[in-house]
Write an enzyme that holds these catalytic residues in place. Structure first.
Site, short mmCIF file in Angstrom:
data_model
loop_
_atom_site.label_atom_id
_atom_site.label_comp_id
_atom_site.label_asym_id
_atom_site.label_seq_id
_atom_site.Cartn_x
_atom_site.Cartn_y
_atom_site.Cartn_z
N LYS A 84 35.79 44.02 49.66
CA LYS A 84 35.84 44.12 48.20
C LYS A 84 34.62 44.87 47.68
O LYS A 84 33.50 44.70 48.18
CB LYS A 84 35.90 42.72 47.61
CG LYS A 84 36.08 42.66 46.09
CD LYS A 84 36.21 41.21 45.66
CE LYS A 84 36.29 41.06 44.16
NZ LYS A 84 36.43 39.64 43.75
N SER A 159 39.64 38.72 40.45
CA SER A 159 39.08 40.06 40.54
C SER A 159 39.29 40.72 41.91
O SER A 159 38.92 41.86 42.11
CB SER A 159 37.58 40.00 40.24
OG SER A 159 36.89 39.20 41.18
N SER A 183 39.13 34.19 41.74
CA SER A 183 39.38 35.60 42.04
C SER A 183 40.01 35.87 43.41
O SER A 183 40.40 37.00 43.68
CB SER A 183 38.07 36.39 41.93
OG SER A 183 37.66 36.47 40.59
#
Length: 477
Positions: A84, A159, A183
């Site tokens: 990520k 996210s 997330s």
């Protein structure tokens, strides 16, 4: 005929060990799929083909040596695992989803990246994330929005939306993700994946990105429980300087072994009412919850459904912490105008929170964690709730650039359940047990005692065996 991306991550690793598939073949296969499909899905912010090919060649050489009997390979050796874009990879740009950091390249690895390198995995690139990971959708000014492959008109969540879109569409077999308020679990729910938010301190956030609030942690997103468990084994472990440390597993135990073990009869407390005033649970999310409660009973678990009083004290405390943490990214004043409206709003609000208010909010967090431990988990093993209050949202449907304050309130109503486990530090997972009549995935969430991630893994694997989901694949697959 099955293609390489049809294999689970563990099946790919087995093929690498046996020599029937090479890490280079796997890497080229995924790079080709990214090139073909990512423009539509918005899964990646940065693709790293040169690094991926170099790591694949190194993994291939190590696999050849292992087949001669000289070394032992890890369970995910040669498997592609994207990272990520909130986390540092030395020599690869880390935008944090922001135009303000579009050209920033760190010179150090985060500990999770070091562990992934040591495990022999291959990094395809950095997955898409909203600015600083703040909202629960993945839309920014750097790349196309991350979309769920089940309906590309809808958001992949956030996210870790890019990570989830990549795995759900077969652009990666599994992915590193992170979770500060849901997330990992939010994208898992809207993309039909299994996602794990580990216990606080299970995975190191160091050496440069420690979250002093204790909300955030890295964890896995995967198509199967066993794949996620194997990646959690890779990511877990204490590092020097860590402010928190989860209890270690018993000697010889792994999360992967927990995925192959029956959980035994468990006592489950089921909570369907959103813990925020005025928030309604969508019928599809209620159906997913009811189905999970019924399945747990069918498997021999005791499930007691209760309702807890709702209030706004915890919501206010979370708002104080979230807005203050939005200020910690060091944006030069001349680049503040590059930030998204929600980010600017949260940073402005965070600067108004006093030190006393921040400390009181942290105290509220700890008191709530103690309440859950004493009142619920002293009598029960697991907590069942919906993951989200609503089905997957349309791209842009959760944004309100003209009124970011209203947007922030709307985000809380969309995901009222997930932040509770970031507050307490308990482990939690989202399990993809339900699809709507329109073919949209709806997850349910299981939470466990602090440090008892293994029980959630075992229970999830039992649910997966009873109601498999990995055979479900979106049209883009």
């Amino acid at each position: 005929m099955a293609e390489l991306h049809d294999l689970t991550a563990l099946e790919q690793a087995d093929a690498v060990r046996s020599g029937t598939v090479s890490p280079t073949e796997l890497t080229e296969h995924y790079l080709e799929r990214i090139d073909q499909l990512d423009e539509t899905l918005g899964a990646f912010l940065t693709v790293t083909p040169e690094l991926a090919r170099k790591q694949a060649a190194e993994a291939e050489a190590a696999a050849l040596t292992a087949r001669r009997g000289d070394v032992r390979l890890g369970p995910l050796h040669g498997v592609a695992v994207p990272v990520k874009d909130l986390n540092f990879v030395a020599g690869v740009r880390c935008t944090r989803g922001s135009q303000a950091f579009a050209d920033f390249t760190p010179d150090v690895d985060d500990h999770v990246v070091t562990l992934l390198r040591n495990a022999g995995t291959v990094m395809l690139g950095k997955t898409n994330t909203p600015e600083f990971g703040l909202p629960c959708y993945t839309e920014n000014r750097l790349a196309a929005p991350a979309r769920t492959p089940w309906d590309p008109q809808r958001s992949a969540g956030g996210s870790s939306g890019g990570a989830a879109a990549a795995v759900a569409a077969g652009l990666a077999p599994l992915a590193h993700a992170s979770d500060g308020g849901g997330s990992i679990r939010i994208p898992a729910s809207v993309c039909g994946l299994f996602g794990v938010k580990p216990s606080r301190g299970r995975v190191s956030a160091g050496p440069t990105l420690h979250d002093v609030s204790g909300l955030s942690t890295s964890g896995p997103l995967a198509r199967t429980v066993a794949d996620a468990a194997a990646l959690l084994d890779v990511l877990s472990g204490p590092m020097p300087g860590d402010p928190y440390g989860a209890p270690s597993l018993p000697p010889g135990e792994t999360f992967l072994s927990a995925a192959g073990r029956e959980p035994g009869p468990l006592k489950v407390i089921a909570l369907a009412t959103p813990p925020l005033d005025g928030v309604e649970l969508h019928p599809d999310c209620r159906a997913a919850y009811d189905g999970a409660a019924g399945l747990l009973r069918d498997l021999g678990h005791q499930v007691d459904e209760i309702e807890l009083p709702v209030g706004d004290q915890l919501r206010e405390a979370f708002g104080h912490i979230w807005t203050v943490m939005a200020t910690v990214n060091p944006v030069p004043p001349e680049r503040e105008e590059l930030l998204m409206p929600l980010t600017r709003h949260l940073r402005a609000a965070g600067r108004q929170v006093s030190g006393t208010d921040f400390a009181q909010a942290l105290y509220t967090f700890r008191a709530f964690g103690q309440l859950v431990a004493d009142a619920l988990l002293s009598a029960y093993d697991v907590i069942l709730t919906p993951t989200l209050a609503q089905p997957p949202a349309l791209v842009g449907g959760l944004r309100d650039d003209s009124d970011p304050s209203a947007e922030f309130e709307g985000l809380a109503a969309f995901t009222p359940f997930t932040p509770l486990y970031n507050v307490t530090g308990q482990p939690a997972v989202s399990v993809p047990l339900h699809w709507t009549q329109e073919g949209l995935p709806i997850g349910v969430m299981l939470g466990g005692r602090y440090g008892d991630d293994s029980t959630l893994i075992s229970l999830s694997a039992q649910l997966e065996a009873a109601r498999p989901w990995a055979h479900r694949r979106p049209a883009v697959w």
